[in-house]
Design a protein around this motif. Structure first.
Motif, PDB file in Angstrom:
ATOM      1  N   GLN A 189       0.907  -1.206   0.074  1.00 31.79           N
ATOM      2  CA  GLN A 189       0.048   0.090   0.043  1.00 31.79           C
ATOM      3  C   GLN A 189       0.775   1.220   0.141  1.00 31.79           C
ATOM      4  OE1 GLN A 189      -3.346   0.383  -0.014  1.00 31.79           O
ATOM      5  NE2 GLN A 189      -3.505  -1.921  -0.350  1.00 31.79           N
ATOM      6  N   VAL A 190       0.442   2.264  -0.661  1.00 34.80           N
ATOM      7  CA  VAL A 190       0.953   3.705  -0.712  1.00 34.80           C
ATOM      8  C   VAL A 190       0.213   4.651  -0.215  1.00 34.80           C
ATOM      9  CG1 VAL A 190       2.018   5.273  -2.174  1.00 34.80           C
ATOM     10  CG2 VAL A 190       2.214   2.847  -2.809  1.00 34.80           C
ATOM     11  N   GLN A 191       0.652   5.314   0.780  1.00 37.77           N
ATOM     12  CA  GLN A 191       0.027   6.442   1.306  1.00 37.77           C
ATOM     13  C   GLN A 191       0.658   7.756   0.887  1.00 37.77           C
ATOM     14  OE1 GLN A 191       1.629   4.165   3.470  1.00 37.77           O
ATOM     15  NE2 GLN A 191      -0.251   3.036   3.313  1.00 37.77           N
ATOM     16  N   LEU A 192      -0.624   8.842   0.487  1.00 42.37           N
ATOM     17  CA  LEU A 192      -0.233  10.073  -0.074  1.00 42.37           C
ATOM     18  C   LEU A 192      -0.764  10.952   0.923  1.00 42.37           C
ATOM     19  CD1 LEU A 192      -1.626   9.306  -3.678  1.00 42.37           C
ATOM     20  CD2 LEU A 192       0.973   9.447  -3.017  1.00 42.37           C
ATOM     21  N   ALA A 193       0.184  12.009   1.263  1.00 42.61           N
ATOM     22  CA  ALA A 193      -0.064  13.266   2.006  1.00 42.61           C
ATOM     23  C   ALA A 193       0.049  14.551   1.266  1.00 42.61           C
ATOM     24  CB  ALA A 193       1.029  13.145   3.303  1.00 42.61           C
ATOM     25  N   GLU A 194      -0.851  15.183   1.064  1.00 39.61           N
ATOM     26  CA  GLU A 194      -1.006  16.375   0.344  1.00 39.61           C
ATOM     27  C   GLU A 194      -1.018  17.650   1.086  1.00 39.61           C
ATOM     28  OE1 GLU A 194      -4.214  14.657  -2.571  1.00 39.61           O
ATOM     29  OE2 GLU A 194      -4.299  14.872  -0.357  1.00 39.61           O
ATOM     30  N   SER A 195      -0.420  18.714   0.517  1.00 37.74           N
ATOM     31  CA  SER A 195      -0.393  20.149   1.395  1.00 37.74           C
ATOM     32  C   SER A 195      -0.366  21.084   0.474  1.00 37.74           C
ATOM     33  CB  SER A 195       1.052  19.948   2.445  1.00 37.74           C
ATOM     34  OG  SER A 195       2.182  19.800   1.685  1.00 37.74           O
ATOM     35  N   GLY A 196      -0.577  22.251   0.976  1.00 31.45           N
ATOM     36  CA  GLY A 196      -0.254  23.752   0.342  1.00 31.45           C
ATOM     37  C   GLY A 196      -1.412  24.191  -0.202  1.00 31.45           C
ATOM     38  N   GLY A 197      -2.765  23.706   0.016  1.00 32.50           N
ATOM     39  CA  GLY A 197      -4.050  24.280  -0.573  1.00 32.50           C
ATOM     40  C   GLY A 197      -4.304  25.554   0.348  1.00 32.50           C
ATOM     41  N   GLY A 198      -5.071  26.285  -0.183  1.00 32.45           N
ATOM     42  CA  GLY A 198      -5.549  27.412   0.705  1.00 32.45           C
ATOM     43  C   GLY A 198      -6.471  28.188  -0.255  1.00 32.45           C
ATOM     44  N   LEU A 199      -6.704  29.523   0.355  1.00 37.89           N
ATOM     45  CA  LEU A 199      -7.194  30.581  -0.129  1.00 37.89           C
ATOM     46  C   LEU A 199      -6.521  31.710  -0.739  1.00 37.89           C
ATOM     47  CD1 LEU A 199      -9.991  32.016  -0.662  1.00 37.89           C
ATOM     48  CD2 LEU A 199      -9.678  33.113   1.593  1.00 37.89           C
ATOM     49  N   VAL A 200      -6.871  32.219  -1.945  1.00 29.62           N
ATOM     50  CA  VAL A 200      -5.816  33.136  -2.758  1.00 29.62           C
ATOM     51  C   VAL A 200      -6.560  34.006  -3.582  1.00 29.62           C
ATOM     52  CG1 VAL A 200      -5.199  31.482  -4.659  1.00 29.62           C
ATOM     53  CG2 VAL A 200      -3.752  33.234  -3.916  1.00 29.62           C
ATOM     54  N   GLN A 201      -6.086  35.140  -3.841  1.00 27.74           N
ATOM     55  CA  GLN A 201      -6.936  35.915  -4.787  1.00 27.74           C
ATOM     56  C   GLN A 201      -6.584  35.688  -6.136  1.00 27.74           C
ATOM     57  OE1 GLN A 201      -6.276  40.303  -3.611  1.00 27.74           O
ATOM     58  NE2 GLN A 201      -7.867  40.192  -2.408  1.00 27.74           N
ATOM     59  N   ALA A 202      -7.508  35.942  -7.034  1.00 28.32           N
ATOM     60  CA  ALA A 202      -7.280  35.845  -8.581  1.00 28.32           C
ATOM     61  C   ALA A 202      -5.825  36.464  -8.701  1.00 28.32           C
ATOM     62  CB  ALA A 202      -8.210  36.213  -9.153  1.00 28.32           C
TER      63      ALA A 202
END
Length: 119
Positions: A1-14
């Motif tokens: 099994q492979v686990q994936l950990a994402e990061s870096g999302g958020g709120l940003v202006q156009a």
């Protein structure tokens, strides 16, 4: 099994930028493909970008020239640099990898990270 950990999302202006990262861990053989998909509210999940282990790269037409995918094979990591973001880029971004050994290919998905682009 492979686990994936994402990061870096958020709120940003156009017009702004975000950088997403995804680290794979677990029983990894060979991450043949690493990439990103996204799902906007009320819509189906769609392809964003992938990068093969040999360096071959593909982008959705909607992000070409604005997004850049990169991967660090030594650290089993894939990044997505997103520039000139638009409100229509809003959605949950999912990391996806294909791990392969011989003729066996397995696809894994992360839990997703929210990206919201405001006007």
């Amino acid at each position: 099994q492979v686990q994936l950990a994402e990061s870096g999302g958020g709120l940003v202006q156009a017009g702004g930028s975000l950088r997403l990262s995804c680290v794979a861990s677990g029983s990894i053989f060979s991450l043949s493909v690493m990439g990103w998909y996204r799902q906007a509210p009320g819509k189906q999940r769609e392809f964003v970008s992938v990068k093969y282990r040999d360096g071959t790269t593909h982008y959705a037409d909607s992000v070409k020239g604005r997004f850049t995918i990169s991967r660090d094979n030594a650290n089993n990591t894939v990044h997505l640099q997103m520039n000139s973001l638009k409100p229509e880029d809003t959605g949950v971004y999912f990391c996806s990898v294909i791990d392969s050994v011989g003729a066996k290919w397995s696809t894994y998905w992360g839990q997703g990270t929210q990206v919201t682009v405001s006007t």
